[in-house]
Motif scaffolding. Structure first.
Motif, short mmCIF file in Angstrom:
data_model
loop_
_atom_site.label_atom_id
_atom_site.label_comp_id
_atom_site.label_asym_id
_atom_site.label_seq_id
_atom_site.Cartn_x
_atom_site.Cartn_y
_atom_site.Cartn_z
N GLU A 1 0.96 -1.39 -0.04
CA GLU A 1 -0.09 -0.26 -0.02
C GLU A 1 0.96 1.20 -0.09
O GLU A 1 0.33 2.33 -0.27
N ASP A 2 2.28 1.09 0.25
CA ASP A 2 3.05 2.46 0.21
C ASP A 2 3.89 2.44 -1.05
O ASP A 2 4.49 3.52 -0.99
N LEU A 3 3.67 1.72 -2.04
CA LEU A 3 4.26 1.64 -3.17
C LEU A 3 4.16 3.07 -3.84
O LEU A 3 3.09 3.72 -3.94
N PRO A 4 5.01 3.50 -4.60
CA PRO A 4 4.64 4.94 -5.43
C PRO A 4 3.61 4.35 -6.42
O PRO A 4 3.54 3.15 -6.77
N PRO A 5 2.64 5.32 -6.62
CA PRO A 5 1.56 5.11 -7.24
C PRO A 5 1.56 4.51 -8.85
O PRO A 5 0.94 3.74 -9.31
N GLU A 6 2.79 4.54 -9.70
CA GLU A 6 2.90 4.10 -10.70
C GLU A 6 3.60 2.57 -10.76
O GLU A 6 3.65 1.95 -11.86
N PHE A 7 3.45 1.87 -9.54
CA PHE A 7 3.96 0.84 -9.35
C PHE A 7 3.05 -0.33 -8.84
O PHE A 7 2.56 -0.01 -7.54
N ALA A 8 2.41 -1.32 -9.33
CA ALA A 8 1.40 -2.15 -8.76
C ALA A 8 2.02 -3.05 -7.83
O ALA A 8 1.39 -3.46 -7.05
N THR A 9 3.22 -3.36 -8.08
CA THR A 9 3.88 -4.59 -6.91
C THR A 9 5.38 -4.16 -6.97
O THR A 9 6.04 -3.34 -7.47
N GLU B 1 7.63 -4.88 -9.69
CA GLU B 1 7.62 -3.54 -10.87
C GLU B 1 8.63 -2.74 -10.07
O GLU B 1 9.54 -2.32 -11.12
N LEU B 2 8.49 -2.29 -8.92
CA LEU B 2 9.51 -1.07 -8.54
C LEU B 2 10.89 -1.92 -8.62
O LEU B 2 11.86 -1.11 -9.04
#
Length: 138
Positions: free
Chosen positions: A29-37, A40-41
């Motif tokens: 839930e704290d990932l940057p918005p452009e990364f779903a997983t 991916e980050l």
């Protein structure tokens, strides 16, 4: 924009240390918005580092967790015995208010261990090269 007209001395050398939060330190839930997983980050971070290397940037990565004490210890291990002219501190550290103490600690450890180091800041892993070149191209 650049630092070409700055009165600040250029970097002591062209070696770079990039500092960012490990992808696995983020809760989903704290990932940057452009990364779903988290994966991916992590993949974007790897691509950004590969792009820096392909552009001829010499240096090392330092991926840290969110705990300031652990981050300091990892940073000290990574810097020990090395000389870096520029440190790039990622946006995940600087742009999140909850990471203010972490950011302060990183800056002060760098100043302590590498007097004269120049600090560089990206806004996203994809513009790290641009951020570094502001100092390296001086």
């Amino acid at each position: 924009m650049s630092h070409k007209n700055s009165q600040v001395k250029p970097p002591l050398n062209r070696r770079v240390l990039t500092i960012g939060i490990r992808a696995d330190a983020f809760a989903p839930e704290d990932l940057p918005p452009e990364f779903a997983t988290v994966e991916e980050l992590a993949a974007q971070m790897d691509r950004a580092w590969s792009a820096l290397q392909a552009a001829g940037i010499d240096g090392e990565q330092c991926r840290i967790g969110l705990d300031p004490d652990e981050a300091e210890a990892e940073l000290r291990r990574r810097v020990d015995g090395h000389s870096f002219g520029v440190a790039l501190i990622g946006g995940g550290i600087r742009n999140v208010p909850e990471n203010t103490v972490l950011f302060e600690r990183i800056v002060n450890v760098l100043v302590d261990l590498q007097p004269g180091i120049r600090l560089s800041f990206n806004t996203h892993p994809s513009n790290s090269l641009e951020a570094l070149r502001r100092w390296l191209d001086r």
